[in-house]
Design a protein around this motif. Structure first.
Motif, PDB file in Angstrom:
ATOM      1  N   THR A   7     -45.966 -45.292  17.059  1.00 12.31           N
ATOM      2  CA  THR A   7     -44.773 -45.139  16.240  1.00 12.31           C
ATOM      3  C   THR A   7     -44.844 -46.136  15.090  1.00 12.31           C
ATOM      4  OG1 THR A   7     -43.381 -44.382  18.074  1.00 12.31           O
ATOM      5  CG2 THR A   7     -42.264 -45.313  16.158  1.00 12.31           C
ATOM      6  N   ASN A   9     -42.715 -47.684  11.952  1.00 12.75           N
ATOM      7  CA  ASN A   9     -41.374 -47.841  11.398  1.00 12.75           C
ATOM      8  C   ASN A   9     -41.503 -48.385   9.981  1.00 12.75           C
ATOM      9  OD1 ASN A   9     -38.688 -48.818  10.752  1.00 12.75           O
ATOM     10  ND2 ASN A   9     -38.226 -48.647  12.934  1.00 12.75           N
ATOM     11  N   THR A  28     -45.854 -41.024  15.126  1.00 10.87           N
ATOM     12  CA  THR A  28     -44.435 -40.787  14.868  1.00 10.87           C
ATOM     13  C   THR A  28     -43.959 -41.707  13.765  1.00 10.87           C
ATOM     14  OG1 THR A  28     -43.998 -40.094  17.153  1.00 10.87           O
ATOM     15  CG2 THR A  28     -42.116 -40.877  15.875  1.00 10.87           C
ATOM     16  N   ARG A  30     -40.706 -43.271  11.756  1.00  7.89           N
ATOM     17  CA  ARG A  30     -39.272 -43.581  11.752  1.00  7.89           C
ATOM     18  C   ARG A  30     -38.981 -44.560  10.619  1.00  7.89           C
ATOM     19  NH1 ARG A  30     -36.454 -42.185  16.373  1.00  7.89           N
ATOM     20  NH2 ARG A  30     -37.679 -41.591  18.205  1.00  7.89           N
ATOM     21  N   LEU A  51     -39.645 -38.119  12.121  1.00  6.74           N
ATOM     22  CA  LEU A  51     -38.271 -38.123  12.621  1.00  6.74           C
ATOM     23  C   LEU A  51     -37.295 -38.666  11.590  1.00  6.74           C
ATOM     24  CD1 LEU A  51     -38.859 -39.301  16.303  1.00  6.74           C
ATOM     25  CD2 LEU A  51     -39.084 -37.007  15.291  1.00  6.74           C
ATOM     26  N   HIS A  52     -37.784 -39.589  10.734  1.00  5.86           N
ATOM     27  CA  HIS A  52     -36.925 -40.157   9.685  1.00  5.86           C
ATOM     28  C   HIS A  52     -37.826 -40.755   8.625  1.00  5.86           C
ATOM     29  CE1 HIS A  52     -33.776 -43.405   8.393  1.00  5.86           C
ATOM     30  NE2 HIS A  52     -33.792 -42.384   7.556  1.00  5.86           N
ATOM     31  N   ASP A  70     -35.310 -35.707  14.147  1.00  6.01           N
ATOM     32  CA  ASP A  70     -35.053 -36.218  15.484  1.00  6.01           C
ATOM     33  C   ASP A  70     -34.134 -35.236  16.210  1.00  6.01           C
ATOM     34  OD1 ASP A  70     -35.034 -37.951  17.651  1.00  6.01           O
ATOM     35  OD2 ASP A  70     -34.711 -39.727  16.400  1.00  6.01           O
ATOM     36  N   ASN A  75     -30.549 -38.322  10.132  1.00  4.25           N
ATOM     37  CA  ASN A  75     -31.607 -38.770   9.241  1.00  4.25           C
ATOM     38  C   ASN A  75     -32.459 -37.605   8.736  1.00  4.25           C
ATOM     39  OD1 ASN A  75     -30.932 -41.538   9.551  1.00  4.25           O
ATOM     40  ND2 ASN A  75     -32.048 -41.598  11.486  1.00  4.25           N
ATOM     41  N   ALA A  77     -36.014 -35.823   7.115  1.00  2.27           N
ATOM     42  CA  ALA A  77     -37.457 -35.879   7.341  1.00  2.27           C
ATOM     43  C   ALA A  77     -38.145 -34.997   6.315  1.00  2.27           C
ATOM     44  CB  ALA A  77     -37.794 -35.416   8.756  1.00  2.27           C
ATOM     45  N   SER A 100     -30.207 -32.774  15.202  1.00  7.00           N
ATOM     46  CA  SER A 100     -29.929 -33.652  14.074  1.00  7.00           C
ATOM     47  C   SER A 100     -29.140 -32.901  13.002  1.00  7.00           C
ATOM     48  CB  SER A 100     -31.239 -34.161  13.469  1.00  7.00           C
ATOM     49  OG  SER A 100     -31.011 -34.853  12.253  1.00  7.00           O
TER      50      SER A 100
END
Length: 244
Positions: A7, A9, A28, A30, A51-52, A70, A75, A77, A100
């Motif tokens: 993931t 971020n 992933t 985010r 997801l974001h 998500d 949020n 994407a 979402s």
């Protein structure tokens, strides 16, 4: 970079560039920022989960599924192909998750050249709405050739200042959402060459509808310029409604 179910971020308003990304699980995104690669994602077999935030990339995503949004929250994407000045093909299946309230977008923005024919050849599972957008000033024809299923709307948006078209050549009989084409300019075309069923077709001002497929639908023609049957199929416009 080799990843295993990683993931990343990236905070809103920031960006992160990775080298070539590979791995047997998935990646992933985010955080709301922009993740890009200086090379490619085609060695990644576990899929991409946006997801974001924005994933800016070449249209090669390995062998896995691309997932947008998500399952909760609001949020946005976005999968963003900017500066891919070629007639690319992206074979990955694409899933828009339910739950979402955010916006899911696939955007193509070439920066030079013209006459490109980019293709999304994977299947689309639309559990929420998906916007497929063409921006920039280049002439192009963007094709969706996989099956389209689910209850989410498919929104096709041509924002460029030159001739742009979207072609649907796959089977949409399992799609119960609407197919909408909107534009802020003229000289745009929606071509229906697949087996189109169930969904309403909604077109805006400056959009021409043509087709060679088997098409039975209700059309809400919001001042569209033209409805025309191609050479090989049938456009049944019995249910057409004109709106001022």
């Amino acid at each position: 970079v080799a990843v295993g179910d990683a993931t990343v971020n990236v905070p809103t308003g920031t960006s992160l560039t990775l080298p070539r990304v590979g791995g047997s699980v998935g990646l992933t995104l985010r955080g709301g920022g922009t993740l890009t690669t200086s090379r490619e994602f085609n060695y990644l077999s576990g899929g991409l989960n946006i997801l974001h935030g924005t994933l800016q990339r070449l249209p090669i995503a390995g062998n896995g599924t691309v997932t947008l949004l998500d399952t909760s929250g609001g949020n946005d994407a976005r999968l963003f192909m900017r500066g891919v000045n070629s007639s690319w093909i992206m074979p990955n299946d694409l899933v828009v998750q339910a739950g979402s309230t955010g916006t899911a977008t696939v955007e193509n923005q070439p920066t030079t050249g013209s006459g490109f024919t980019p293709t999304l050849s994977g299947n689309l599972a639309l559990n929420r709405a998906l916007t497929v957008k063409a921006t920039g000033t280049q002439t192009l024809a963007m094709t969706l050739s996989g099956t389209i299923a689910g209850a989410g709307d498919l929104i096709l948006q041509g924002n460029g200042t030159t001739a742009q078209s979207f072609v649907i050549s796959g089977d949409t009989t399992a799609h119960s959402g609407s197919i909408r084409m909107v534009t802020n300019t003229t000289n745009k075309t929606l071509r229906l060459d697949g087996t189109i069923g169930n969904a309403n077709i909604v077109v805006g001002n400056g959009v021409a509808i043509v087709g060679d497929g088997t098409v039975v639908f209700n059309v809400v023609d919001d001042a569209a310029d033209l409805i025309d049957r191609g050479t090989g199929g049938s456009l049944d416009v019995t249910g057409m409604t004109l709106q001022p």
